[in-house]
Write a protein that holds these residues in place. Structure first.
Motif, mmCIF file in Angstrom:
data_model
loop_
_atom_site.group_PDB
_atom_site.id
_atom_site.type_symbol
_atom_site.label_atom_id
_atom_site.label_comp_id
_atom_site.label_asym_id
_atom_site.label_seq_id
_atom_site.Cartn_x
_atom_site.Cartn_y
_atom_site.Cartn_z
ATOM 1 N N TYR A 237 114.696 49.295 5.571
ATOM 2 C CA TYR A 237 113.846 49.783 6.646
ATOM 3 C C TYR A 237 114.168 48.998 7.910
ATOM 4 C CZ TYR A 237 111.117 52.390 3.242
ATOM 5 O OH TYR A 237 110.738 53.279 2.275
ATOM 6 N N TYR A 257 111.248 45.264 7.341
ATOM 7 C CA TYR A 257 110.099 45.918 6.730
ATOM 8 C C TYR A 257 110.352 46.295 5.282
ATOM 9 C CZ TYR A 257 107.844 46.459 11.273
ATOM 10 O OH TYR A 257 107.248 46.230 12.469
ATOM 11 N N GLU A 281 104.879 42.083 1.236
ATOM 12 C CA GLU A 281 104.591 43.004 2.329
ATOM 13 C C GLU A 281 105.708 42.866 3.348
ATOM 14 O OE1 GLU A 281 102.634 45.263 2.518
ATOM 15 O OE2 GLU A 281 101.199 44.850 0.941
ATOM 16 N N PHE A 282 105.552 43.536 4.480
ATOM 17 C CA PHE A 282 106.587 43.457 5.517
ATOM 18 C C PHE A 282 106.885 41.997 5.840
ATOM 19 C CE2 PHE A 282 106.151 47.662 5.538
ATOM 20 C CZ PHE A 282 105.595 48.329 6.606
ATOM 21 N N GLU B 320 109.521 56.290 7.065
ATOM 22 C CA GLU B 320 108.599 55.204 7.380
ATOM 23 C C GLU B 320 108.492 54.241 6.234
ATOM 24 O OE1 GLU B 320 105.251 57.085 10.198
ATOM 25 O OE2 GLU B 320 104.748 55.559 8.743
ATOM 26 N N PRO B 321 108.426 52.966 6.528
ATOM 27 C CA PRO B 321 108.256 52.007 5.458
ATOM 28 C C PRO B 321 106.848 52.126 4.897
ATOM 29 C CG PRO B 321 108.145 50.912 7.555
ATOM 30 C CD PRO B 321 108.471 52.340 7.835
ATOM 31 N N PRO B 322 106.706 51.903 3.648
ATOM 32 C CA PRO B 322 105.373 52.048 3.048
ATOM 33 C C PRO B 322 104.458 50.943 3.549
ATOM 34 C CG PRO B 322 106.938 51.217 1.452
ATOM 35 C CD PRO B 322 107.713 51.554 2.673
ATOM 36 N N HIS B 323 103.432 51.331 4.231
ATOM 37 C CA HIS B 323 102.498 50.367 4.783
ATOM 38 C C HIS B 323 101.535 49.895 3.717
ATOM 39 C CE1 HIS B 323 103.989 51.697 8.610
ATOM 40 N NE2 HIS B 323 103.327 50.723 9.179
#
Lengths: 317, 699
Positions: A237, A257, A281-282, B320-323
């Motif tokens: 990402y 990300y 997470e990111f 989109e990156p998975p939020h």
């Protein structure tokens, strides 16, 4: 390898240029959307893999970036989401902090960089499309560079030339500026998507790397900026932050990300040298220590700060 | 201003529709070209300035683009940003901006007729919407009308009259076709149908065929009529194509945005987020939609830009990156207007805005990349380190008292030269918090040489294992041992050679041989040194790496390489090849008999040898004279495209090639399939290939 848990989501981590064991972490509540922020100054204990917090400063809005002063060993500046820049001095008692609040940007300040050669000034990159130049002794900015058409996400001083810096923006260009000139001196339309981060090569002052939402990192030579020197693909990402190694000519680290922190050697055919998958997470902040070769730190939205030696597993204990 | 301005839009509005699309296309092309960098004169002081000369074609494209009326309506900043994205340098952009009010006068007469045509097209469009259900885009007429306003008066009347004539003629023909011919056709068809009804008693098969024919003919005629109408319509619309294409780009982008919206929605649904997720992503999508609409509005000159580079602005336009889940929840909450509960009121203003900063206690350190004088800094920092210890807040340095012998955990590395040197430094200085170990690090990193390719995989393997400091040296020695074990022969050979040299030379000069030996060992050491410096600690197998493709030899040679045949065999082969085909056909059976001859078999050794020799001889003969008639080659001439797969299967069956190799081989037809087979085998192969649908010949 030690882990530091921050109460808020991490946004940026920076090693101190004076103390090998010291870092500053910028965090923001609620992922930075809305809420308070906090700047942590943390210390690595020499005995065991433990991180201690020296001091923490609360802010009204999220803190997106933090930078250590190159002239004062205890001073750091924080970029706050309400458009202000806070200056903190860890040598003063906590009730005297923040020492300064510089509010000039109209929108969130997203990036900060302190001049490593001249050590007297720093830049702030903001979502109001402008970059401002400040010094610690003045309450107002010295210069404003307004040419980008969209948010400026990051700025980086050139490590050799004290007047040259680059800014990466959401208008998909990287601009190279000279503080002595009124406008930008070069425009590199690097990617087709927003460019989130840029950094100069510490050993070759003409190489600049840009990280973009299109998952790639491109290395450019400013003398021939039509074609990138190298394109590094491998992230799943958008790449959020990149940093060239202060100790190795060809090494750079990136966080993305896709929750990984990757090490690249861009002169090699198969550029990916290492990949660390420790965040859940990111991964939004990464830094390499200037004082200790191979020491790196990263932080992410999973509220954890990892500090580890290159080659080791950051989650190993 | 109006009069001076009027020539400019005139010439530049020749093809108002074509311009922007052209610019886009050309600019894209140019941007994709790899342009050789103009050689620097060596004069400019700064490297960070664009030193390319101004490209005229880029500038002219930019001028055309900027002269577009819609573009003129947009803010300067967007125009500049667009051009910058196209790869124009500042100088070129400035030049284009300078040039925009001054067009070339030569294009004016051409513009008149083109104007008329443009106008005619638009008016025809307005007058003939009944022809085809094609939607009339409002923009083209808008453009043309705006262009029209700026044109000169007499031209306008000219244009209108020309338009009117053309329109009338076009309409007339189209109407004629539709209204006269089609009803005629219908009548005719009806007549035919009626006739059919009346004479239904007659031959049934003829009637249906007639009716069908009539119906088909009617259909064809109707189709032809519609085609003609379409053709005329197309002719009328040909001019608008380019401009519409440009708008199609915009529409495509919108379509993409729509797709992305639906994609993201479906992704969210998959993730188990219910109705609330739609809103959260609508925000992101709105952002992206507005981002694309900015581009569109840019082209159309609209200024209203409601893009908010919000906290979500860094999301990619593609997947989109998975939020995180809580992120989505927070987003929704905030969109609803609720404030998350954990926010406090914090006063972060400085209590004393004039507070003096504390004095720096450490002098700034030189960076590794600018390190010139290491020692100087070391001394200074050591003295200042003392002062540090007294400061309570900076308790970070209290560890100086605690640990002297071991390095801090974060300085332990896997394989670095610094490792050993760090240890030395620590032992010597006792304090590491300052820059004592920066000196070696500084010197070391001054000139990092190129890493050699990993010549010793076992060494690389050994080094990948993370080890701590004390074991480090042991491992280094181990490494050295490994390497010495791997290369003892070379070194010892060399040594032997050297000593031999010296001994045979007569002067056993111990000093010199020792020096030579030393040199040899030194090179060994440096080799080790190089290996140590540049081991990558962690070299992951690249999951995306393609598997190595091995090369196959062109021809399948089942017998493999063999030594050249002896003269006797060569003579034998000559004899055999001199035979006639029938005789050659008898060689095989007779030879077999001979070899199976009881007399031959008693002398087992000879028999075996002979047999093997015979076989080898035959093989040698086969290899030596591939085209000789003793052995046969099978060549695949051609094959049915439909039967290709079968042919490949067959080829694989008797050549033992892999699928890809067989496929390549077959595709290269005509190609040699198998060489050196006997006639029976060859014919067998041929038949099999023939059965699958290929053509093979025996040679």
């Amino acid at each position: 390898m030690p882990v530091f848990k921050t109460p808020f989501n991490g946004y940026s981590v920076r090693f101190s240029p004076f103390y090998e064991s010291r870092l500053a972490v910028a965090t923001a509540q609620n992922f930075g959307i809305l809420g308070n922020g906090r700047v942590h100054v943390i210390d690595l204990a020499p005995t065991g893999p433990v991180i201690n917090e020296l001091i923490a400063f609360d802010t009204a809005d999220g803190v997106y970036d933090v930078a250590w002063s190159e002239s004062h060993d205890s001073v750091l500046v924080a970029a706050v989401a309400d458009g202000s820049i806070k200056v903190y001095d860890t040598a003063l008692p906590p009730q005297s902090n923040p020492v300064r609040s510089l509010k000039e940007h109209a929108r969130e300040v997203h990036g900060l960089d302190y001049n490593p050669t001249r050590r007297d000034s720093f830049l702030s990159a903001s979502w109001d499309d402008s970059v401002k130049l400040w010094t610690l002794d003045r309450p107002a900015s010295l210069r404003t560079f307004r040419e980008h058409a969209y948010c400026v996400y990051s700025v980086a001083w050139n490590p050799k030339h004290a007047d040259v810096f680059a800014s990466a923006s959401g208008d998909c260009t990287v601009r190279i500026w000279d503080v002595r000139e009124p406008g930008s001196t070069m425009i590199i339309p690097g990617h087709e998507h927003e460019i989130l981060s840029c950094d100069w090569n510490k050993y070759d002052e003409c190489l600049i790397a840009t990280a973009s939402v299109d998952k790639s990192i491109k290395i450019w030579d400013v003398r021939n900026y039509r074609v990138p020197v190298s394109v590094l693909n491998g992230h799943g990402y958008a790449v959020r932050k990149i940093k060239f190694s202060p100790h190795r000519r060809n090494l750079l680290v990136s966080c993305s990300y896709d929750m990984t922190v990757c090490l690249w050697d861009f002169m090699v055919e198969d550029a990916l040298v290492g990949r660390y998958d420790h965040h859940t997470e990111f991964a939004v902040g990464v830094d390499l220590s200037v004082l200790v070769d191979g020491l790196m730190a990263s932080t992410g939205w999973d509220e954890l700060v990892y500090v580890w030696q290159q080659g080791m597993d950051p989650r190993a204990s | 201003m109006a009069t001076t301005q009027s020539p400019s839009p005139n010439s530049n509005d020749d093809k108002p529709q074509a311009v922007s699309a052209e610019v886009v296309q050309q600019a894209n092309q140019v941007q994709q070209d790899v342009r050789p960098e103009a050689t620097k004169q060596g004069v400019p002081a700064s490297v960070f300035v664009n030193s390319e000369p101004i490209r005229e074609d880029q500038v002219s494209n930019a001028v055309k683009f900027l002269s577009h009326p819609k573009v003129r309506g947009s803010p300067v900043i967007y125009r500049r940003s667009f051009l910058e994205k196209k790869g124009l340098t500042k100088e070129e952009i400035d030049e284009a901006f300078r040039r925009v009010p001054d067009p070339s006068p030569s294009s004016q007469p051409a513009s008149l007729s083109q104007d008329g045509q443009a106008n005619s097209l638009s008016s025809v469009q307005t007058q003939a919407p009944i022809q085809t259900p094609q939607p009339l885009p409002a923009a083209p007429t808008g453009i043309v009308s705006s262009g029209r306003v700026a044109r000169r008066q007499f031209q306008w009347y000219h244009a209108v009259s020309a338009v009117g004539l053309l329109a009338a003629s076009g309409c007339g023909t189209a109407l004629l076709i539709k209204k006269v011919i089609i009803p005629k056709l219908k009548l005719w068809v009806r007549k035919v149908v009626l006739e059919e009804d009346n004479v239904y008693a007659k031959k049934i098969d003829a009637k249906p065929s007639l009716a069908e024919e009539a119906a088909a003919a009617a259909k064809a005629a109707a189709a032809a009529a519609s085609d003609v109408a379409k053709a005329s319509q197309e002719m009328l619309n040909s001019k608008n194509e380019e401009r519409r294409r440009f708008e199609e780009f915009m529409n495509l982008m919108d379509a993409q945005v729509q797709e992305m919206k639906s994609m993201s929605n479906s992704i969210r649904k998959l993730e188990g987020q219910a109705n609330s997720s739609g809103r959260a992503f609508s925000d992101h999508d709105d952002h992206r939609a507005s981002a694309s609409s900015t581009k569109q509005s840019y082209a159309n000159g609209n200024v209203d830009l409601n893009v908010q580079p919000g906290r979500t602005s860094t999301l990619p336009a593609s997947a989109e990156p998975p939020h995180p889940k809580s992120f989505m929840e927070k987003m929704e909450m905030i969109q609803r207007g609720e404030k998350p509960s954990n926010i406090r009121e914090v006063n972060d203003m400085p209590p004393n805005p004039n507070q003096q900063l504390s004095n720096p206690r450490i002098t700034p350190r030189t960076k590794p990349w600018e390190a010139q004088n290491g020692p100087r800094q070391v001394l200074q920092s050591q003295t200042s380190a003392e002062g540090l210890n007294q400061n309570g807040v900076d308790s970070g340095l209290n560890y100086l008292v605690d640990d002297e012998s071991s390095t801090p955990w974060w300085q332990r590395k896997n394989v670095r030269i610094t490792e050993i040197e760090n240890e030395d430094e620590v032992k010597a200085a006792g304090s590491y918090g300052v820059k004592t170990n920066e000196q070696p690090s500084v010197q070391r990193t001054w000139v990092p040489p190129q890493p050699p390719p990993v010549a010793m995989p076992e060494a690389a393997e050994a080094i990948r294992r993370p080890k701590s400091a004390p074991k480090e040296t042991a491992m280094q020695e181990q490494l050295a041992d490994e390497q010495s074990a791997a290369r003892p022969s070379e070194v010892t050979d060399e040594l032997q050679r050297i000593t031999k040299m010296f001994s045979t030379a007569g002067k056993l000069n111990k000093v010199s041989s020792y020096q030579v030996a030393l040199k040899v060992f030194k090179t060994r050491d440096t080799f080790y040194l190089r290996v140590r410096t540049f081991q990558h600690d962690f070299v992951p197998r690249d999951p995306k790496a393609k598997p190595k493709k091995l090369k196959y030899p062109q021809f399948y040679d089942p017998y493999g390489p063999r030594p050249p045949p002896s003269d006797k065999i060569v003579e034998l082969a000559d004899c055999i090849s001199a035979l006639s085909p029938e005789e050659r056909g008898q060689i095989g059976p007779t030879l077999m008999e001979r070899l199976r001859h009881p007399k031959m078999q008693t002398i087992t050794v000879e028999g075996m040898e002979l047999g093997s020799q015979g076989g080898a001889g035959a093989g040698a003969a086969k290899t030596e004279e591939k085209k000789e008639k003793t052995t046969f080659d099978v060549k695949l001439e051609k094959f049915d495209a439909a039967a290709k797969i079968k042919v490949i299967k067959e080829v694989r069956a008797f050549t033992n090639l892999g699928l890809k190799e067989a496929k390549d081989l077959v595709e290269k037809a005509p190609v040699m399939l198998k060489q050196g087979v006997t006639k029976e085998e060859a014919s067998d192969i041929m038949e099999r290939i023939k059965a699958t649908g290929g053509v093979a010949v025996m040679e």
